[in-house]
Write a protein that holds these residues in place. Structure first.
Motif, PDB file in Angstrom:
ATOM      1  N   GLY A  35       0.831  -1.208   0.000  1.00  0.00           N
ATOM      2  CA  GLY A  35       0.000   0.000   0.000  1.00  0.00           C
ATOM      3  C   GLY A  35       0.862   1.253   0.000  1.00  0.00           C
ATOM      4  N   LYS A  36       1.948   1.230   0.771  1.00  0.00           N
ATOM      5  CA  LYS A  36       2.884   2.358   0.777  1.00  0.00           C
ATOM      6  C   LYS A  36       3.555   2.497  -0.583  1.00  0.00           C
ATOM      7  CE  LYS A  36       4.107   2.154   5.667  1.00  0.00           C
ATOM      8  NZ  LYS A  36       5.194   1.984   6.622  1.00  0.00           N
ATOM      9  N   ALA A  37       3.870   1.366  -1.206  1.00  0.00           N
ATOM     10  CA  ALA A  37       4.496   1.393  -2.528  1.00  0.00           C
ATOM     11  C   ALA A  37       3.540   2.018  -3.548  1.00  0.00           C
ATOM     12  CB  ALA A  37       4.903  -0.011  -2.961  1.00  0.00           C
ATOM     13  N   GLN A  38       2.269   1.702  -3.438  1.00  0.00           N
ATOM     14  CA  GLN A  38       1.303   2.274  -4.392  1.00  0.00           C
ATOM     15  C   GLN A  38       1.133   3.775  -4.159  1.00  0.00           C
ATOM     16  OE1 GLN A  38      -2.421   0.219  -4.977  1.00  0.00           O
ATOM     17  NE2 GLN A  38      -2.215   0.802  -7.109  1.00  0.00           N
ATOM     18  N   GLN A  39       1.233   4.215  -2.921  1.00  0.00           N
ATOM     19  CA  GLN A  39       1.198   5.652  -2.656  1.00  0.00           C
ATOM     20  C   GLN A  39       2.412   6.339  -3.254  1.00  0.00           C
ATOM     21  OE1 GLN A  39       0.921   5.922   1.609  1.00  0.00           O
ATOM     22  NE2 GLN A  39      -1.314   5.850   1.590  1.00  0.00           N
ATOM     23  N   GLN A  40       3.573   5.710  -3.156  1.00  0.00           N
ATOM     24  CA  GLN A  40       4.820   6.265  -3.670  1.00  0.00           C
ATOM     25  C   GLN A  40       4.806   6.302  -5.198  1.00  0.00           C
ATOM     26  OE1 GLN A  40       7.679   7.127  -1.786  1.00  0.00           O
ATOM     27  NE2 GLN A  40       8.878   7.636  -3.588  1.00  0.00           N
ATOM     28  N   TRP A  41       4.354   5.207  -5.808  1.00  0.00           N
ATOM     29  CA  TRP A  41       4.358   5.083  -7.272  1.00  0.00           C
ATOM     30  C   TRP A  41       2.937   4.771  -7.725  1.00  0.00           C
ATOM     31  CZ3 TRP A  41       8.129   2.169  -4.460  1.00  0.00           C
ATOM     32  CH2 TRP A  41       9.399   2.755  -4.449  1.00  0.00           C
ATOM     33  N   GLY A  42       2.135   5.797  -7.880  1.00  0.00           N
ATOM     34  CA  GLY A  42       0.718   5.650  -8.234  1.00  0.00           C
ATOM     35  C   GLY A  42       0.471   4.988  -9.573  1.00  0.00           C
ATOM     36  N   GLU A  43       1.472   4.980 -10.437  1.00  0.00           N
ATOM     37  CA  GLU A  43       1.320   4.345 -11.746  1.00  0.00           C
ATOM     38  C   GLU A  43       1.356   2.816 -11.658  1.00  0.00           C
ATOM     39  OE1 GLU A  43       0.893   5.995 -14.827  1.00  0.00           O
ATOM     40  OE2 GLU A  43       0.633   7.762 -13.564  1.00  0.00           O
ATOM     41  N   ASP A  59      -2.108  -5.294  -9.799  1.00  0.00           N
ATOM     42  CA  ASP A  59      -1.524  -6.467 -10.461  1.00  0.00           C
ATOM     43  C   ASP A  59      -0.003  -6.379 -10.460  1.00  0.00           C
ATOM     44  OD1 ASP A  59      -3.990  -7.609 -10.946  1.00  0.00           O
ATOM     45  OD2 ASP A  59      -4.121  -6.863 -13.000  1.00  0.00           O
ATOM     46  N   ASP A  60       0.543  -5.182 -10.756  1.00  0.00           N
ATOM     47  CA  ASP A  60       1.996  -5.001 -10.709  1.00  0.00           C
ATOM     48  C   ASP A  60       2.526  -5.381  -9.330  1.00  0.00           C
ATOM     49  OD1 ASP A  60       2.313  -3.984 -13.333  1.00  0.00           O
ATOM     50  OD2 ASP A  60       1.977  -1.921 -12.656  1.00  0.00           O
ATOM     51  N   LEU A  61       1.885  -4.863  -8.309  1.00  0.00           N
ATOM     52  CA  LEU A  61       2.353  -5.089  -6.941  1.00  0.00           C
ATOM     53  C   LEU A  61       2.227  -6.554  -6.545  1.00  0.00           C
ATOM     54  CD1 LEU A  61       0.885  -1.850  -5.394  1.00  0.00           C
ATOM     55  CD2 LEU A  61       3.293  -2.325  -5.836  1.00  0.00           C
ATOM     56  N   ILE A  91       9.073   0.126 -12.091  1.00  0.00           N
ATOM     57  CA  ILE A  91       9.162   1.588 -11.981  1.00  0.00           C
ATOM     58  C   ILE A  91       9.783   2.154 -13.249  1.00  0.00           C
ATOM     59  CG2 ILE A  91      10.264   3.499 -10.746  1.00  0.00           C
ATOM     60  CD1 ILE A  91      10.006   1.691  -8.195  1.00  0.00           C
ATOM     61  N   GLN A  92      10.849   1.533 -13.730  1.00  0.00           N
ATOM     62  CA  GLN A  92      11.485   1.969 -14.979  1.00  0.00           C
ATOM     63  C   GLN A  92      10.468   1.973 -16.113  1.00  0.00           C
ATOM     64  OE1 GLN A  92      15.098  -0.846 -14.777  1.00  0.00           O
ATOM     65  NE2 GLN A  92      15.515   0.582 -16.420  1.00  0.00           N
ATOM     66  N   GLU A  93       9.725   0.886 -16.217  1.00  0.00           N
ATOM     67  CA  GLU A  93       8.764   0.712 -17.298  1.00  0.00           C
ATOM     68  C   GLU A  93       7.633   1.742 -17.223  1.00  0.00           C
ATOM     69  OE1 GLU A  93       5.469  -2.668 -17.986  1.00  0.00           O
ATOM     70  OE2 GLU A  93       7.518  -3.437 -17.842  1.00  0.00           O
ATOM     71  N   LYS A 109      17.510   4.324  -7.053  1.00  0.00           N
ATOM     72  CA  LYS A 109      17.593   5.377  -6.037  1.00  0.00           C
ATOM     73  C   LYS A 109      16.236   5.568  -5.364  1.00  0.00           C
ATOM     74  CE  LYS A 109      18.641  10.291  -5.401  1.00  0.00           C
ATOM     75  NZ  LYS A 109      17.484  10.488  -4.545  1.00  0.00           N
ATOM     76  N   GLN A 110      15.168   5.575  -6.161  1.00  0.00           N
ATOM     77  CA  GLN A 110      13.833   5.727  -5.589  1.00  0.00           C
ATOM     78  C   GLN A 110      13.490   4.561  -4.664  1.00  0.00           C
ATOM     79  OE1 GLN A 110      10.750   6.544  -8.467  1.00  0.00           O
ATOM     80  NE2 GLN A 110      11.936   8.195  -9.425  1.00  0.00           N
ATOM     81  N   VAL A 111      13.874   3.350  -5.069  1.00  0.00           N
ATOM     82  CA  VAL A 111      13.603   2.175  -4.231  1.00  0.00           C
ATOM     83  C   VAL A 111      14.420   2.245  -2.940  1.00  0.00           C
ATOM     84  CG1 VAL A 111      13.824  -0.342  -4.090  1.00  0.00           C
ATOM     85  CG2 VAL A 111      12.855   0.720  -6.134  1.00  0.00           C
ATOM     86  N   ASP A 112      15.666   2.699  -3.027  1.00  0.00           N
ATOM     87  CA  ASP A 112      16.482   2.860  -1.823  1.00  0.00           C
ATOM     88  C   ASP A 112      15.860   3.881  -0.873  1.00  0.00           C
ATOM     89  OD1 ASP A 112      18.321   0.989  -2.706  1.00  0.00           O
ATOM     90  OD2 ASP A 112      19.745   2.493  -3.466  1.00  0.00           O
ATOM     91  N   ASP A 113      15.382   4.999  -1.426  1.00  0.00           N
ATOM     92  CA  ASP A 113      14.712   6.019  -0.611  1.00  0.00           C
ATOM     93  C   ASP A 113      13.451   5.444   0.033  1.00  0.00           C
ATOM     94  OD1 ASP A 113      16.710   7.813  -1.312  1.00  0.00           O
ATOM     95  OD2 ASP A 113      15.493   8.856  -2.809  1.00  0.00           O
ATOM     96  N   PHE A 114      12.697   4.654  -0.729  1.00  0.00           N
ATOM     97  CA  PHE A 114      11.488   4.028  -0.221  1.00  0.00           C
ATOM     98  C   PHE A 114      11.818   3.084   0.937  1.00  0.00           C
ATOM     99  CE2 PHE A 114       8.543   0.358  -0.443  1.00  0.00           C
ATOM    100  CZ  PHE A 114       7.361   1.007  -0.126  1.00  0.00           C
TER     101      PHE A 114
END
Length: 66
Positions: A15-23, A27-29, A43-45, A56-61
């Motif tokens: 749920g936190k990941a979906q907030q961070q990356w709304g795209e 199913d992706d998660l 995320i790249q895609e 870097k974004q994943v490390d920050d997350f």
């Protein structure tokens, strides 16, 4: 929190990941299942960014999950 802990708690953390990356879709998660490299790739895609930026974004997350 290290990535093994995130992977073990993926159901709660996605749920936190979906907030961070709304795209990212549910199913992706579900497909990611807490796998770091899979998350970086999705995320790249979805955002059309370089692998280094996605990592870097994943490390920050990861730091925010502590």
């Amino acid at each position: 929190m290290n990535w093994d802990q995130i992977k073990g708690n993926w159901t709660q953390i996605k749920g936190k990941a979906q907030q961070q990356w709304g795209e990212l879709t549910n199913d992706d998660l579900d497909i990611i299942e807490g796998k770091r490299e899979e998350l970086v790739g999705r995320i790249q895609e979805r955002y059309g960014i370089a692998k280094e930026e996605a990592e870097k974004q994943v490390d920050d997350f990861t730091k925010k999950c502590e």
